[in-house]
Write an enzyme that holds these catalytic residues in place. Structure first.
Site, PDB file in Angstrom:
ATOM      1  N   CYS A  37       0.852  -1.189   0.000  1.00  0.00           N
ATOM      2  CA  CYS A  37       0.000   0.000   0.000  1.00  0.00           C
ATOM      3  C   CYS A  37       0.893   1.246   0.000  1.00  0.00           C
ATOM      4  O   CYS A  37       2.052   1.179   0.406  1.00  0.00           O
ATOM      5  CB  CYS A  37      -0.858  -0.032   1.266  1.00  0.00           C
ATOM      6  N   THR A  39       0.724   3.487   2.072  1.00  0.00           N
ATOM      7  CA  THR A  39       1.115   3.655   3.477  1.00  0.00           C
ATOM      8  C   THR A  39       2.378   2.857   3.795  1.00  0.00           C
ATOM      9  O   THR A  39       3.254   3.327   4.522  1.00  0.00           O
ATOM     10  CB  THR A  39      -0.036   3.186   4.395  1.00  0.00           C
ATOM     11  N   HIS A  42       5.218   4.793   2.633  1.00  0.00           N
ATOM     12  CA  HIS A  42       5.529   5.868   3.595  1.00  0.00           C
ATOM     13  C   HIS A  42       6.364   5.324   4.751  1.00  0.00           C
ATOM     14  O   HIS A  42       7.306   5.966   5.209  1.00  0.00           O
ATOM     15  CB  HIS A  42       4.242   6.488   4.155  1.00  0.00           C
ATOM     16  N   HIS A  60      -1.040  -4.869   5.104  1.00  0.00           N
ATOM     17  CA  HIS A  60      -2.430  -5.057   5.551  1.00  0.00           C
ATOM     18  C   HIS A  60      -3.378  -5.417   4.402  1.00  0.00           C
ATOM     19  O   HIS A  60      -4.577  -5.466   4.600  1.00  0.00           O
ATOM     20  CB  HIS A  60      -2.914  -3.775   6.238  1.00  0.00           C
ATOM     21  N   GLU A  61      -2.836  -5.664   3.199  1.00  0.00           N
ATOM     22  CA  GLU A  61      -3.707  -6.000   2.062  1.00  0.00           C
ATOM     23  C   GLU A  61      -3.545  -7.489   1.769  1.00  0.00           C
ATOM     24  O   GLU A  61      -2.820  -7.889   0.876  1.00  0.00           O
ATOM     25  CB  GLU A  61      -3.315  -5.149   0.842  1.00  0.00           C
TER      26      GLU A  61
HETATM   27 ZN   LIG Z   1      -3.905  -0.138   2.003  1.00  0.00          ZN
END
Ligand SMILES: [Zn+2]
Length: 339
Positions: A37, A39, A42, A60-61
């Site tokens: 992601c 994120t 980042h 988290h995916e």
């Molecule tokens: Zn995500």
């Protein structure tokens, strides 16, 4: 088992780790794929070192199969195929107003706690959504970002035949454009990266490059002068914020999808002048996951085409470097099932 750990300083390391004991209410997942992601990028860049606990597994995916069911878990069995809604609501705050998915004490699993870039991952059973047999586990890893798109469109209260402008054609912007079109909207995608524009065009989306074209004039032409019913700001940059108030019709809606960590100038006069509405949209609720799964399983969205690369978990470091070097890429998946 193997886990990919973020160790700070733009570094991921594969480590051999022990499986954690299962707590009540948890299941152990055998992770199939974990998407990367924005994120996560980042975090890789060190922008969130105060929030993560280095060294930490992130991600988290996730699509997965249940490997073990912990105490007090009903409804789930070993072998069930699932996607994870990575939200752990904390204590209810009076200001949450029933919005558990954005509660004040929410923890985001994979950022605030250990994530899915590992072979086995313990998660609370309440985070699980069942994947139908007809849906591949690769597409299963796209359910989380697709649920973001479904949430954004639901909060926009998008109607059939409405004109939509999506500002920003990264993975989320592209998914919003595809879902909006699938729901019968007329969609124009604004993006400055030519490779992303080409991909969007190949998927049959109308596109505009605001670097080389007049964005307002293009929207005028595209909508026969009616302008946009809904504008999704997904770019996260000042130019997108500037554009978003120029494109809607009177009483048009603007949906804020992008994360703007710093305050930015906004043309508030336009809100007054054209009675515009601004709608914030963050993550998803359970019904958005169910809708995303149904949409993905329908086969009506060209989801395969947004997968740029699938790489083994052990290549995690190279994948993050590749994302930095290829801003045209969309979704990268880590295959966590390989040894
Ligand atoms: Zn995500």
């Amino acid at each position: 088992m193997k886990a990919l750990l973020y160790t700070g300083n733009k570094t991921f390391e594969i480590q051999q780790t022990d499986q954690q004991p299962l707590q009540a209410g948890q299941v152990r997942l055998k992770v199939a794929y974990c998407g990367v992601c924005g994120t996560d990028v980042h975090i890789y860049h060190g922008n969130m070192d105060k929030r993560v606990q280095i060294p930490q597994v992130i991600g988290h995916e996730v699509s997965a199969e249940i490997a073990e069911v912990g105490p007090e878990v009903t409804d789930w069995q070993v072998g069930d195929r699932v996607a994870v809604r990575p939200l752990q609501p904390g204590a209810v705050d009076p200001s949450d107003h029933g919005c558990r998915h954005i509660g004040k004490n929410l923890k985001f699993i994979g950022i605030d706690t250990a994530g899915g870039m590992q072979q086995f991952w313990n998660v609370p059973a309440h985070t699980l959504h069942r994947l139908p047999e007809s849906l591949s586990l690769q597409l299963g890893a796209l359910i989380e970002p697709l649920a973001v798109a479904c949430h954004d469109i639901r909060l926009a209260e998008l109607l059939v035949d409405e004109y939509v402008v999506v500002i920003g054609g990264g993975p989320i912007g592209m998914l919003i454009a595809l879902v909006a079109r699938q729901k019968g909207a007329k969609v124009l995608l604004s993006e400055i990266n030519t490779a992303r524009l080409e991909l969007a065009t190949s998927l049959g989306l109308a596109t505009v490059n605001p670097k080389s074209q007049d964005l307002v004039a293009t929207v005028e032409t595209f909508t026969n002068g009616a302008m946009a019913d809904v504008v999704f700001e997904v770019s996260g940059v000042q130019a997108g914020v500037q554009a978003m108030t120029q494109l809607p019709r009177a009483r048009g809606r603007i949906v804020m999808v992008a994360i703007h960590p710093e305050p930015k100038p906004v043309d508030l006069f336009r809100f007054f002048w054209r009675e515009l509405k601004l709608i914030g949209a963050r993550v998803y609720e359970p019904q958005d996951f169910e809708e995303a799964i149904a949409l993905a399983a329908s086969g009506e969205l060209p989801l395969e085409s947004i997968i740029t690369e699938v790489a083994p978990l052990s290549h995690g470091q190279q994948v993050f470097e590749a994302i930095d070097n290829n801003p045209a890429g969309l979704k990268y998946l880590l295959d966590c099932s390989q040894d």
